[in-house]
Design a protein around this motif. Sequence first.
Motif, PDB file in Angstrom:
ATOM      1  N   THR A 110      17.916   3.565  29.766  1.00 27.38           N
ATOM      2  CA  THR A 110      18.171   3.504  28.320  1.00 27.38           C
ATOM      3  C   THR A 110      19.186   4.573  27.961  1.00 27.38           C
ATOM      4  O   THR A 110      19.046   5.728  28.373  1.00 27.38           O
ATOM      5  CB  THR A 110      16.875   3.758  27.529  1.00 27.38           C
ATOM      6  OG1 THR A 110      15.915   2.751  27.840  1.00 27.38           O
ATOM      7  CG2 THR A 110      17.150   3.750  26.031  1.00 27.38           C
ATOM      8  N   TRP A 111      20.220   4.190  27.195  1.00 24.49           N
ATOM      9  CA  TRP A 111      21.169   5.195  26.730  1.00 24.49           C
ATOM     10  C   TRP A 111      21.513   4.933  25.276  1.00 24.49           C
ATOM     11  O   TRP A 111      21.338   3.821  24.758  1.00 24.49           O
ATOM     12  CB  TRP A 111      22.411   5.253  27.608  1.00 24.49           C
ATOM     13  CG  TRP A 111      23.409   4.144  27.433  1.00 24.49           C
ATOM     14  CD1 TRP A 111      23.254   2.839  27.781  1.00 24.49           C
ATOM     15  CD2 TRP A 111      24.723   4.272  26.878  1.00 24.49           C
ATOM     16  NE1 TRP A 111      24.394   2.128  27.493  1.00 24.49           N
ATOM     17  CE2 TRP A 111      25.318   2.984  26.927  1.00 24.49           C
ATOM     18  CE3 TRP A 111      25.467   5.325  26.356  1.00 24.49           C
ATOM     19  CZ2 TRP A 111      26.611   2.737  26.467  1.00 24.49           C
ATOM     20  CZ3 TRP A 111      26.749   5.071  25.915  1.00 24.49           C
ATOM     21  CH2 TRP A 111      27.314   3.796  25.969  1.00 24.49           C
ATOM     22  N   VAL A 112      21.957   5.975  24.585  1.00 19.84           N
ATOM     23  CA  VAL A 112      22.215   5.914  23.146  1.00 19.84           C
ATOM     24  C   VAL A 112      23.548   6.576  22.848  1.00 19.84           C
ATOM     25  O   VAL A 112      23.868   7.627  23.427  1.00 19.84           O
ATOM     26  CB  VAL A 112      21.098   6.627  22.351  1.00 19.84           C
ATOM     27  CG1 VAL A 112      21.367   6.545  20.848  1.00 19.84           C
ATOM     28  CG2 VAL A 112      19.728   6.046  22.679  1.00 19.84           C
ATOM     29  N   HIS A 113      24.327   5.978  21.959  1.00 14.25           N
ATOM     30  CA  HIS A 113      25.432   6.697  21.333  1.00 14.25           C
ATOM     31  C   HIS A 113      25.583   6.205  19.904  1.00 14.25           C
ATOM     32  O   HIS A 113      24.873   5.296  19.471  1.00 14.25           O
ATOM     33  CB  HIS A 113      26.729   6.590  22.141  1.00 14.25           C
ATOM     34  CG  HIS A 113      27.382   5.252  22.160  1.00 14.25           C
ATOM     35  ND1 HIS A 113      26.814   4.128  22.704  1.00 14.25           N
ATOM     36  CD2 HIS A 113      28.605   4.849  21.707  1.00 14.25           C
ATOM     37  CE1 HIS A 113      27.639   3.098  22.593  1.00 14.25           C
ATOM     38  NE2 HIS A 113      28.729   3.516  21.992  1.00 14.25           N
TER      39      HIS A 113
ATOM     40  N   VAL B 146      18.577  -2.569  31.703  1.00 11.88           N
ATOM     41  CA  VAL B 146      19.412  -1.639  30.950  1.00 11.88           C
ATOM     42  C   VAL B 146      19.350  -1.979  29.466  1.00 11.88           C
ATOM     43  O   VAL B 146      19.421  -3.159  29.079  1.00 11.88           O
ATOM     44  CB  VAL B 146      20.885  -1.703  31.413  1.00 11.88           C
ATOM     45  CG1 VAL B 146      21.715  -0.687  30.638  1.00 11.88           C
ATOM     46  CG2 VAL B 146      20.991  -1.447  32.904  1.00 11.88           C
ATOM     47  N   ALA B 147      19.245  -0.944  28.637  1.00 13.40           N
ATOM     48  CA  ALA B 147      19.358  -1.098  27.189  1.00 13.40           C
ATOM     49  C   ALA B 147      20.276  -0.004  26.666  1.00 13.40           C
ATOM     50  O   ALA B 147      20.022   1.182  26.893  1.00 13.40           O
ATOM     51  CB  ALA B 147      17.995  -1.015  26.510  1.00 13.40           C
ATOM     52  N   GLY B 148      21.348  -0.415  25.991  1.00 13.76           N
ATOM     53  CA  GLY B 148      22.253   0.520  25.352  1.00 13.76           C
ATOM     54  C   GLY B 148      22.167   0.369  23.852  1.00 13.76           C
ATOM     55  O   GLY B 148      22.290  -0.739  23.323  1.00 13.76           O
ATOM     56  N   PHE B 149      21.941   1.470  23.142  1.00 16.77           N
ATOM     57  CA  PHE B 149      21.813   1.438  21.684  1.00 16.77           C
ATOM     58  C   PHE B 149      23.022   2.123  21.052  1.00 16.77           C
ATOM     59  O   PHE B 149      23.334   3.269  21.373  1.00 16.77           O
ATOM     60  CB  PHE B 149      20.542   2.154  21.238  1.00 16.77           C
ATOM     61  CG  PHE B 149      19.270   1.481  21.671  1.00 16.77           C
ATOM     62  CD1 PHE B 149      18.710   0.470  20.914  1.00 16.77           C
ATOM     63  CD2 PHE B 149      18.645   1.854  22.848  1.00 16.77           C
ATOM     64  CE1 PHE B 149      17.539  -0.158  21.312  1.00 16.77           C
ATOM     65  CE2 PHE B 149      17.472   1.244  23.257  1.00 16.77           C
ATOM     66  CZ  PHE B 149      16.915   0.232  22.484  1.00 16.77           C
TER      67      PHE B 149
END
Length: 311
Positions: A131-134, A189-192
């Motif tokens: 999981t990643w965030v930007h 994978v999850a990108g926010f």
Amino acid sequence: MPAHRDLFERLADAPVVPGGLPLVVLLTGFTDAGGAVSGAIDYMREDLDPHVIAVFSNDVLLDYRARRPIVTFDKDHLTEFRPPRLELSLVHDALGQPFLLLSGYEPDFVWGAFAETVIAFAREFDVSGLTWVHAIAMPVPHTRELGVTVSGNRTELIAAQSIWQPRTQVPATAGHLLEYRASAAGLLVAGFVLLVPHYLAETDYPAATLSAIDRIASSTGRVFDLDGLRDDNLEYLAKVEEQIHGNDELARMVTGLEERYDAYMANLSDGGAPSSAGLIHESDIPSADELAAELERYLASRPNGDEDKPN
């Protein structure tokens, strides 16, 4: 064993990592609207007592001239040199549940080797998903819940949370490459992408950090105590409202953003597509930026007590 051993140093006293943990990636760099990612890193490092597994090499990954380390000068001598940190850690949430955290600066160099190394770590520890965030600036109002665009292959999260799904080309980050390579490697994978009000994007906006951690929680099943951040956000919003109520142009701008946002969300509720239509009017952005300049200057000039923290 991860490839590219010159990119990192594994600590001799690193903790034993159980298999099957989620991996959370927080990288500051090209875009961090509202300080969402840097705020989440501060929370994870200061409140959750991470146990470092591996430290990545600044001399290989970092452009020192672009991101100068902090040095402390005390009267007539230097007392401290603090370079930025990029590290992989074992962290526990408020309930004691473990997860892996890769946090720090976005690498300036050798993105391909960096992505390969992170994926090798993911395979070594048999992670359950990445999981990643930007965060990016958008013409949306601060009076509504922060929206999000979700990418990756977690279809249930995309269906439940992604309110904006454009087809576009954007400048890539190391996080994008990592998502692309991890998905190709068969990882979940999850990108926010948080959609932060553009007139608050240059400030440290607590709601952006709250939203970042909430998205991590929804993806990983981990639980976080965010009462302190919520208190900070209430104080911040009170100052924003004070400025808006004293400026008719800012008030009209926010009202216009609210009307457009509400119409967009109503269309979604009626079965409309979560596209860019109705949410972004490119012609509106310069005017909104001009109106928001006073607010940005005011909030950006507020001391936050941590200007010298390296990521």
